[in-house]
Design a protein around this motif. Structure first.
Motif, PDB file in Angstrom:
ATOM      1  N   PHE A  63       0.838  -1.198   0.000  1.00  0.00           N
ATOM      2  CA  PHE A  63       0.000   0.000   0.000  1.00  0.00           C
ATOM      3  C   PHE A  63       0.874   1.250   0.000  1.00  0.00           C
ATOM      4  N   VAL A  64       1.926   1.240   0.804  1.00  0.00           N
ATOM      5  CA  VAL A  64       2.870   2.361   0.838  1.00  0.00           C
ATOM      6  C   VAL A  64       3.526   2.545  -0.532  1.00  0.00           C
ATOM      7  N   GLY A  65       3.934   1.412  -1.147  1.00  0.00           N
ATOM      8  CA  GLY A  65       4.583   1.474  -2.443  1.00  0.00           C
ATOM      9  C   GLY A  65       3.694   2.057  -3.529  1.00  0.00           C
ATOM     10  N   LEU A  66       2.399   1.755  -3.460  1.00  0.00           N
ATOM     11  CA  LEU A  66       1.472   2.283  -4.453  1.00  0.00           C
ATOM     12  C   LEU A  66       1.380   3.805  -4.388  1.00  0.00           C
ATOM     13  N   PHE A  67       1.506   4.350  -3.188  1.00  0.00           N
ATOM     14  CA  PHE A  67       1.406   5.799  -3.021  1.00  0.00           C
ATOM     15  C   PHE A  67       2.756   6.496  -3.106  1.00  0.00           C
ATOM     16  N   ALA A  68       3.813   5.730  -3.385  1.00  0.00           N
ATOM     17  CA  ALA A  68       5.148   6.332  -3.447  1.00  0.00           C
ATOM     18  C   ALA A  68       5.227   7.409  -4.516  1.00  0.00           C
ATOM     19  N   ASN A  69       4.569   7.198  -5.636  1.00  0.00           N
ATOM     20  CA  ASN A  69       4.615   8.196  -6.701  1.00  0.00           C
ATOM     21  C   ASN A  69       4.072   9.535  -6.225  1.00  0.00           C
ATOM     22  N   GLU A  70       3.016   9.493  -5.398  1.00  0.00           N
ATOM     23  CA  GLU A  70       2.468  10.731  -4.854  1.00  0.00           C
ATOM     24  C   GLU A  70       3.451  11.399  -3.897  1.00  0.00           C
ATOM     25  N   ILE A  71       4.190  10.583  -3.140  1.00  0.00           N
ATOM     26  CA  ILE A  71       5.212  11.137  -2.239  1.00  0.00           C
ATOM     27  C   ILE A  71       6.323  11.805  -3.039  1.00  0.00           C
ATOM     28  N   PHE A  72       6.781  11.136  -4.109  1.00  0.00           N
ATOM     29  CA  PHE A  72       7.872  11.672  -4.916  1.00  0.00           C
ATOM     30  C   PHE A  72       7.432  12.893  -5.718  1.00  0.00           C
ATOM     31  N   ALA A 114       9.555   3.117   5.882  1.00  0.00           N
ATOM     32  CA  ALA A 114      10.894   3.585   5.520  1.00  0.00           C
ATOM     33  C   ALA A 114      11.622   2.601   4.619  1.00  0.00           C
ATOM     34  N   ILE A 115      11.548   1.304   4.935  1.00  0.00           N
ATOM     35  CA  ILE A 115      12.277   0.323   4.128  1.00  0.00           C
ATOM     36  C   ILE A 115      11.684   0.228   2.734  1.00  0.00           C
ATOM     37  N   THR A 116      10.350   0.392   2.618  1.00  0.00           N
ATOM     38  CA  THR A 116       9.705   0.368   1.311  1.00  0.00           C
ATOM     39  C   THR A 116      10.219   1.493   0.431  1.00  0.00           C
ATOM     40  N   LEU A 117      10.250   2.693   0.976  1.00  0.00           N
ATOM     41  CA  LEU A 117      10.695   3.852   0.194  1.00  0.00           C
ATOM     42  C   LEU A 117      12.189   3.792  -0.102  1.00  0.00           C
ATOM     43  N   SER A 118      13.003   3.331   0.858  1.00  0.00           N
ATOM     44  CA  SER A 118      14.449   3.285   0.625  1.00  0.00           C
ATOM     45  C   SER A 118      14.794   2.284  -0.478  1.00  0.00           C
ATOM     46  N   GLN A 119      14.103   1.151  -0.491  1.00  0.00           N
ATOM     47  CA  GLN A 119      14.375   0.138  -1.516  1.00  0.00           C
ATOM     48  C   GLN A 119      13.932   0.601  -2.903  1.00  0.00           C
ATOM     49  N   MET A 120      12.995   1.520  -2.958  1.00  0.00           N
ATOM     50  CA  MET A 120      12.591   2.089  -4.242  1.00  0.00           C
ATOM     51  C   MET A 120      13.550   3.167  -4.709  1.00  0.00           C
ATOM     52  N   ASN A 334      12.210  -1.700 -20.606  1.00  0.00           N
ATOM     53  CA  ASN A 334      10.984  -1.528 -21.384  1.00  0.00           C
ATOM     54  C   ASN A 334      10.195  -0.269 -21.040  1.00  0.00           C
ATOM     55  N   VAL A 335      10.746   0.569 -20.170  1.00  0.00           N
ATOM     56  CA  VAL A 335      10.049   1.800 -19.797  1.00  0.00           C
ATOM     57  C   VAL A 335      10.935   2.991 -20.131  1.00  0.00           C
ATOM     58  N   LYS A 336      10.318   4.084 -20.562  1.00  0.00           N
ATOM     59  CA  LYS A 336      11.068   5.284 -20.905  1.00  0.00           C
ATOM     60  C   LYS A 336      11.630   5.929 -19.634  1.00  0.00           C
ATOM     61  N   PRO A 337      12.797   6.567 -19.734  1.00  0.00           N
ATOM     62  CA  PRO A 337      13.411   7.172 -18.534  1.00  0.00           C
ATOM     63  C   PRO A 337      12.482   8.120 -17.788  1.00  0.00           C
ATOM     64  N   GLU A 338      11.702   8.914 -18.528  1.00  0.00           N
ATOM     65  CA  GLU A 338      10.830   9.884 -17.863  1.00  0.00           C
ATOM     66  C   GLU A 338       9.622   9.224 -17.191  1.00  0.00           C
ATOM     67  N   GLN A 339       9.396   7.916 -17.457  1.00  0.00           N
ATOM     68  CA  GLN A 339       8.284   7.195 -16.838  1.00  0.00           C
ATOM     69  C   GLN A 339       8.713   6.379 -15.619  1.00  0.00           C
ATOM     70  N   GLN A 340      10.005   6.316 -15.360  1.00  0.00           N
ATOM     71  CA  GLN A 340      10.495   5.404 -14.325  1.00  0.00           C
ATOM     72  C   GLN A 340       9.954   5.740 -12.944  1.00  0.00           C
ATOM     73  N   ALA A 341      10.070   7.012 -12.523  1.00  0.00           N
ATOM     74  CA  ALA A 341       9.580   7.384 -11.195  1.00  0.00           C
ATOM     75  C   ALA A 341       8.070   7.218 -11.104  1.00  0.00           C
ATOM     76  N   ARG A 342       7.378   7.473 -12.229  1.00  0.00           N
ATOM     77  CA  ARG A 342       5.910   7.357 -12.248  1.00  0.00           C
ATOM     78  C   ARG A 342       5.463   5.914 -12.079  1.00  0.00           C
ATOM     79  N   PHE A 343       6.114   4.975 -12.778  1.00  0.00           N
ATOM     80  CA  PHE A 343       5.670   3.584 -12.807  1.00  0.00           C
ATOM     81  C   PHE A 343       6.333   2.699 -11.747  1.00  0.00           C
ATOM     82  N   TYR A 344       7.446   3.175 -11.174  1.00  0.00           N
ATOM     83  CA  TYR A 344       8.217   2.272 -10.308  1.00  0.00           C
ATOM     84  C   TYR A 344       7.448   1.861  -9.058  1.00  0.00           C
ATOM     85  N   GLY A 345       6.594   2.759  -8.558  1.00  0.00           N
ATOM     86  CA  GLY A 345       5.798   2.400  -7.393  1.00  0.00           C
ATOM     87  C   GLY A 345       4.869   1.234  -7.670  1.00  0.00           C
ATOM     88  N   VAL A 346       4.230   1.248  -8.841  1.00  0.00           N
ATOM     89  CA  VAL A 346       3.348   0.133  -9.219  1.00  0.00           C
ATOM     90  C   VAL A 346       4.176  -1.136  -9.411  1.00  0.00           C
TER      91      VAL A 346
END
Length: 395
Positions: A63-72, A114-120, A334-346
């Motif tokens: 659940f935390v990982g899914l919302f990581a994009n919003e945090i970033f 914290a560990i979820t976000l650090s590993q991302m 398989n993902v564009k560089p500008e999409q990495q932060a957006r998709f990495y949480g999913v």
């Protein structure tokens, strides 16, 4: 650079600098993982309930990982990374004391954030600073340091746990994360602060759903997700139940320490070799070899006990070493560089979803068969199914 903007940083910093953080992560997590399931077993007194607890914990981390994009989107990655390293140091220090179970569980879930976000963040930083190095080389370097850090961690954890109790080992992990914070501070990375906007829950959930659909609608992402899911399913069962099964088979904590330590050696020996092998022969052959051999070893583990079982626990780490540097490369390839932060949480939910599903399945296996060793059916089946996904032609 692929990701966020950087105002300034130490001129010596490169993708390898972030890969070197693996030394701290591997050391701290190696100590933590060596005693974690034993501490949870002390609290709940049942290996089946241990699985259910870890499943709940994994669901929370997912659940935390899914919302990581919003945090970033709201905070710079550098600011978030500084914060989570301090959270880990403080949380593990408090968990090391002999405290009430409910207090330990509260701290466990807090450090889970914290560990979820650090590993991302570490892979995202590596990608931002990869340049011409490439993620394959950086992944290989990161996992080399990760495993060098983890090599002596189990023995240190066992020594501390034997002398002062299982929970006391978490203090060592706390100290290591303080050192990681100081090492990261040496990078002198500065990012522009982001304008913090009021949070609209409805809009946030809508953005999350839209982002998830976009991720799975991108070519290659479903396949990358399933392969990563398979890898972490094997890892989840191994990390959780190897310590419990070793102790249940009548072996001492010293023996457990040796099993965990010897299991790290294949990763260290093969780390740099795998980096070159992947560039020469591609990813798929090593993924197939790793998943298939792990499935075979896991099937054998359901039939043996005693020292042959300990040998399997060490040997199947060779299988893991084949997969470790490549299991997530299909995402970055398989993902564009500008999409990495957006998709990495999913994408990272493929790390935590197995930690929810497999412990539940493990608890069911233990309850049905009446033996903890029944859990090895799970990696046997998952390994075989993942091989099928890899060899299926990609459309």
């Amino acid at each position: 650079m692929a990701g966020d903007k950087y105002i300034s940083f130490n001129h010596r910093v490169s993708g390898f600098s972030f890969a070197n953080l693996g030394l701290f992560t591997g050391f701290a997590d190696g100590i933590y993982n060596a005693v974690y399931s034993l501490v949870i077993l002390e609290i709940f007194r049942s290996s089946a309930i241990v699985g259910l607890y870890v499943a709940l914990y994994a669901a929370f981390c997912m659940f935390v990982g899914l919302f990581a994009n919003e945090i970033f989107r709201r905070f710079s990655k550098v600011r978030v990374f500084y914060t989570v390293l301090l959270m880990l140091a403080a949380g593990y220090a408090m968990m090391s004391f002999s405290i009430l179970p409910r207090t330990f569980i509260t701290l466990d879930f807090t450090t889970g954030i914290a560990i979820t976000l650090s590993q991302m963040l570490v892979p995202l930083f590596m990608s931002d600073f990869a340049g011409k190095i490439g993620m394959a080389r950086l992944n290989a370097r990161y996992h080399l340091w990760l495993n060098i850090g983890a090599l002596f961690a189990p023995m240190i954890a066992v020594i501390i746990a034997t002398a002062h109790g299982n929970r006391s080992a978490f203090m060592a992990s706390s100290i290591i994360y303080i050192l990681a914070w100081l090492f990261f501070k040496w990078f002198h990375i500065v990012q522009p602060d982001k304008k913090i906007k009021p949070v609209n829950p409805r809009r946030t959930f809508r953005a999350l759903w839209k982002n998830t659909r976009a991720f799975f609608g991108t070519s290659g992402m479903l396949r990358a997700y399933l392969i990563n899911f398979g890898y972490y399913s094997l890892r989840a069962v191994r990390l959780l139940y190897v310590p419990i099964v070793v102790i249940e088979n009548g072996f001492t904590k010293d023996t457990l320490g040796w099993v965990l330590t010897l299991g790290i050696i294949p990763y260290i020996v093969l780390a740099e070799v795998m980096g070159r092998a992947v560039r020469k022969y591609g990813k798929n052959i090593w993924l197939i070899l790793g998943f298939a051999s792990f499935a075979i070893f896991a099937a054998a583990a359901t039939l043996v006990a005693g020292y042959p079982l300990l040998a399997i626990f060490v040997l199947w780490q060779i299988s893991g070493a084949f997969m470790e540097p490549v299991h997530d490369l299909m995402f970055f390839d398989n993902v564009k560089p500008e999409q990495q932060a957006r998709f990495y949480g999913v994408f990272r939910t493929s790390v935590y979803l197995p930690n929810f599903i497999t412990p539940v399945l493990a608890a069911a296996c233990i309850t049905y068969f009446g033996a903890t060793s029944a859990v090895w059916f799970i990696p046997a089946v998952v390994g075989a199914l993942t091989v099928g996904i890899i060899i299926t032609p990609h459309k």
